[in-house]
Design an enzyme around this catalytic site. Structure first.
Site, PDB file in Angstrom:
ATOM      1  N   HIS A 118     -15.340   2.293  -0.262  1.00 35.52           N
ATOM      2  CA  HIS A 118     -15.760   2.848  -1.489  1.00 35.52           C
ATOM      3  C   HIS A 118     -15.901   4.251  -1.391  1.00 35.52           C
ATOM      4  O   HIS A 118     -15.983   4.976  -2.451  1.00 35.52           O
ATOM      5  CB  HIS A 118     -16.856   2.025  -2.444  1.00 35.52           C
ATOM      6  CG  HIS A 118     -16.377   0.934  -2.861  1.00 35.52           C
ATOM      7  ND1 HIS A 118     -17.068  -0.352  -2.982  1.00 35.52           N
ATOM      8  CD2 HIS A 118     -15.082   0.578  -3.697  1.00 35.52           C
ATOM      9  CE1 HIS A 118     -16.345  -1.297  -3.555  1.00 35.52           C
ATOM     10  NE2 HIS A 118     -14.994  -0.678  -3.947  1.00 35.52           N
ATOM     11  N   ASP A 173      10.490   3.245   7.557  1.00 36.99           N
ATOM     12  CA  ASP A 173      11.178   2.287   8.488  1.00 36.99           C
ATOM     13  C   ASP A 173      12.535   2.588   8.917  1.00 36.99           C
ATOM     14  O   ASP A 173      12.854   2.527  10.162  1.00 36.99           O
ATOM     15  CB  ASP A 173      11.187   0.938   7.818  1.00 36.99           C
ATOM     16  CG  ASP A 173       9.950   0.247   7.744  1.00 36.99           C
ATOM     17  OD1 ASP A 173       9.314   0.139   9.034  1.00 36.99           O
ATOM     18  OD2 ASP A 173       9.202  -0.181   6.922  1.00 36.99           O
ATOM     19  N   CYS A 179      11.581   6.113  -1.364  1.00 34.97           N
ATOM     20  CA  CYS A 179      10.039   6.057  -1.344  1.00 34.97           C
ATOM     21  C   CYS A 179       9.366   6.224  -0.089  1.00 34.97           C
ATOM     22  O   CYS A 179       8.255   5.920  -0.210  1.00 34.97           O
ATOM     23  CB  CYS A 179       9.547   4.621  -2.257  1.00 34.97           C
ATOM     24  SG  CYS A 179      10.111   3.122  -1.323  1.00 34.97           S
ATOM     25  N   GLU A 195      15.897  -0.143   4.356  1.00 38.55           N
ATOM     26  CA  GLU A 195      15.277   0.331   5.479  1.00 38.55           C
ATOM     27  C   GLU A 195      15.459   0.046   6.684  1.00 38.55           C
ATOM     28  O   GLU A 195      14.761   0.150   7.735  1.00 38.55           O
ATOM     29  CB  GLU A 195      13.707   0.214   4.780  1.00 38.55           C
ATOM     30  CG  GLU A 195      13.165  -1.165   4.694  1.00 38.55           C
ATOM     31  CD  GLU A 195      11.802  -1.501   4.177  1.00 38.55           C
ATOM     32  OE1 GLU A 195      11.020  -0.465   4.458  1.00 38.55           O
ATOM     33  OE2 GLU A 195      11.392  -2.594   3.683  1.00 38.55           O
TER      34      GLU A 195
HETATM   35  C1  PEP Z   1       9.267   2.726   3.944  1.00 35.69           C
HETATM   36  O1  PEP Z   1       9.540   2.014   5.180  1.00 35.69           O
HETATM   37  O2  PEP Z   1       9.874   3.798   3.988  1.00 35.69           O
HETATM   38  C2  PEP Z   1       8.262   2.374   2.863  1.00 35.69           C
HETATM   39  C3  PEP Z   1       8.060   3.025   1.818  1.00 35.69           C
HETATM   40  O3  PEP Z   1       7.615   1.034   2.988  1.00 35.69           O
HETATM   41  P1  PEP Z   1       6.581   0.989   4.064  1.00 35.69           P
HETATM   42  O4  PEP Z   1       6.038   2.330   4.371  1.00 35.69           O
HETATM   43  O5  PEP Z   1       5.485   0.284   3.333  1.00 35.69           O
HETATM   44  O6  PEP Z   1       6.814   0.294   5.236  1.00 35.69           O
HETATM   45 MG    MG Z   2       9.025  -0.152   4.886  1.00 31.66          MG
END
Ligand code: PEP
Ligand code: MG
Length: 588
Positions: free
Chosen positions: A198, A462, A509, A438
């Protein structure tokens, strides 16, 4: 001036920790050591007097906490302030209070001993749960325990602290964090605690830079000495050299400069000068971050890492519980959308104890785990569907590596839909189903996969590790983890081209989307959306508004011909110069 990498690698005086709240501060350290509370187990003769004292101490503690709750409500949103409301509820827990009173009557010893003993029992249960979230909640309860005992002993709260210092402590309770912020504390450093503590959450919502989990900062840092806290990268520098002070002062100045005019992008679209719109979305890791997302100017949530719920709860919530979590998320975000990624279990994340794997990153992770544990998967899919009736949820599958996994998952989703229809439960029948790209096999098969799903999201974190065969968390091979490697750039291009054949939108992402240097390249490669940490969104929007898609595309095409990461990086830097875009890399 030296680069960030040089400053970090040459520093002998750095204490690494977890970057819990972004920002840079240089200031005087205030070593906050909590007064050791001595607990007496002395016998008592007057039970009525002891119970009266207990009630007075409880009333006083309640008064103090109500005051803190009030401050919290002024400084933070309701969800965060709720932390303190939960503390107040413990003070009203009839079972706990009755047990304490009964024990005082029976054992005839000081109430402080019984209070400590009973609350410690609560804490022990939380600590042995082996989950970081519960462990941190146990720390929070320490605050209530000490508060009641201090009031029983009729002691005053810790001595007055100076204004404008960096608080360095073994741990900080939410109440400490909030009260220090009233003293205009510049930053926080704690030996213990993680991102979900927190203290970390509160620092983020109060915009106070913080580094937590430093292990031994309290033993190294001397009270009253100047330190530097880098809340972007998770470092604390003790006895900083003049060079480090200059470096970070420069960074601070640059940060102020960069932040100028940034706010105006909150309500602006991310659109290139020749009209290509890019959706800039938020990645959500900690449940409490939704408010930050909403105020960040994001177009939606591009990645909701649902496995964080498991980290926080330490177990799988049932369908009802999950439905509540996702429904709350969807209604908080409405009309913006949220992309809920099915539990990405395995690898270095929440792991199931039943499986012992020599190579977890190459093992039963993501969709592989879910298809192997179909009941869990069905529970989550049903909950996501049930929460989807606002029509702003999208479902995303992690770690897909074969088309068969897509078929099997879609079959399960269809079956869940059928069951819900039969039970007359409303849901979004047209819910969009997407996959993470990924794993290299998914990248190679992009075109074929694109015909099967509604959207792609490239997970470069990944994808890079699997393409380059470098563990994303291994320092020894960090040099090989290159986001601008021609392998990575060409693979992203291949994925986008494959997706385009079926008009399947592609997002990205991974952390690469948050690297502002990468943005023109990614836009030029044809990505439709970028999803990143909320803190980067306005910077990303500003950059996208400062170049044309046509030029970015030409630059990306050039990059596709290069053979080294160096050439690609240099070409992008040149693009920033040609278009007079301020580079923000390494600042945030
Ligand atoms: C990624 O692999 O780029 C991703 C966004 O997933 P994570 O970082 O949660 O594995
Ligand atoms: Mg990932």
């Amino acid at each position: 001036m030296k680069s960030f990498k040089e400053i970090i690698s040459q520093a002998q005086n750095k204490i690494p920790g977890i970057a819990a709240a972004p920002g840079i501060v240089i200031g005087k350290a205030y070593l906050f050591t909590k007064e050791k509370i001595e607990i007496s187990k002395a016998p008592i003769t007057d039970i009525d007097e002891a119970i009266k004292n207990l009630n007075e101490a409880l009333a006083q503690s309640k008064k103090e906490l109500q005051k803190i709750f009030q401050i919290a409500k002024e400084k933070m949103d309701d969800t965060r302030a709720g932390i303190f409301e939960a503390h107040l509820m413990i003070l009203d827990d009839p079972v706990l209070l009755n047990t304490i009173i009964e024990r005082i009557k029976k054992e005839k010893v000081q109430p402080e001993f019984i209070v400590a003993d009973e609350i410690s029992k609560y804490q022990e249960l939380m600590i042995i749960s082996n989950e970081s979230y519960m462990k941190e909640r146990a720390q929070d309860i320490e605050d209530i325990k000490n508060r009641i005992i201090r009031n029983l002993q009729k002691k005053r709260l810790h001595s007055k602290i100076e204004d404008g210092v960096i608080v360095v402590s073994e741990t900080l309770t939410p109440a400490d964090t909030l009260l220090f912020s009233k003293h205009n504390s510049l930053g926080f450093v704690t030996d213990h605690g993680g991102l979900t503590s927190h203290a970390a959450i509160i620092s983020r919502s109060l915009n106070i830079p913080a580094v937590v989990g430093t292990h031994n900062a309290t033993q190294i840092i001397e009270d009253g000495r100047i330190i530097i806290v880098d809340g972007f990268h998770g470092y604390v520098f003790y006895e900083p050299t003049q060079e480090q002070i200059n470096f970070y002062s420069e960074k601070q100045k640059r940060l102020v400069e960069l932040q100028k005019g940034l706010e105006e992008y909150k309500d602006k679209e991310a659109i290139t000068s020749d009209g290509k719109k890019i959706s800039v979305e938020a990645n959500v890791d900690v449940s409490g971050e939704i408010d930050i997302v909403i105020s960040s100017g994001a177009n939606g949530i591009g990645l909701y890492r649902s496995e964080q719920i498991l980290d926080e709860l330490g177990e799988f919530p049932n369908e009802e519980e999950q439905t509540t979590i996702y429904s709350k998320l969807a209604s908080r975000m409405y009309p913006l959308f949220c992309t809920i990624r099915a539990f990405d279990i395995g690898g270095d994340k929440f792991r199931f104890q039943d499986y012992k794997e020599p190579n977890p990153f190459l093992g039963l992770r993501g969709i592989r785990f879910l298809l192997e544990n179909e009941t869990l998967f069905r529970t989550q899919v049903r909950a996501i569907l049930r929460a989807s009736n606002h029509k702003n949820i999208r479902l995303m599958l992690p770690m897909v590596s074969t088309i068969d996994e897509i078929w099997r998952s879609k079959k399960i989703i269809d079956e869940c839909k059928k069951e819900l229809r039969k039970d007359k439960i409303e849901f979004d029948n047209k819910i969009k189903i997407g996959i993470m790209i990924e794993v290299p096999s998914a990248a190679v098969m992009a075109k074929d996969f694109a015909s099967e799903v509604d959207f792609f999201s490239i997970g470069t974190n990944d994808l890079i590790q699997y393409l380059m065969a470098v563990d994303r968390g291994n320092d020894l091979v960090a040099d090989l983890y290159q986001e601008f490697s021609p392998v990575v750039v060409r693979t992203i291009h291949h994925i986008v081209q494959g997706a385009k054949e079926f008009n399947t939108p592609v997002s990205l992402c991974g952390e690469m989307a948050a690297d502002t240097l990468a943005i023109p390249l990614l836009v030029g490669l044809g990505l439709d959306s970028l999803s990143m940490s909320p803190a980067t969104i306005l910077y990303a929007k500003r950059i996208i508004n400062s170049f044309s898609y046509k030029k970015a595309k030409a630059m990306a095409e050039e990059c596709l011909t290069f053979k080294t990461q160096h050439e690609i990086e240099e070409r992008i830097k040149k693009f920033f110069e040609e278009n007079k875009i301020t580079r923000t890399r390494n600042i945030i």
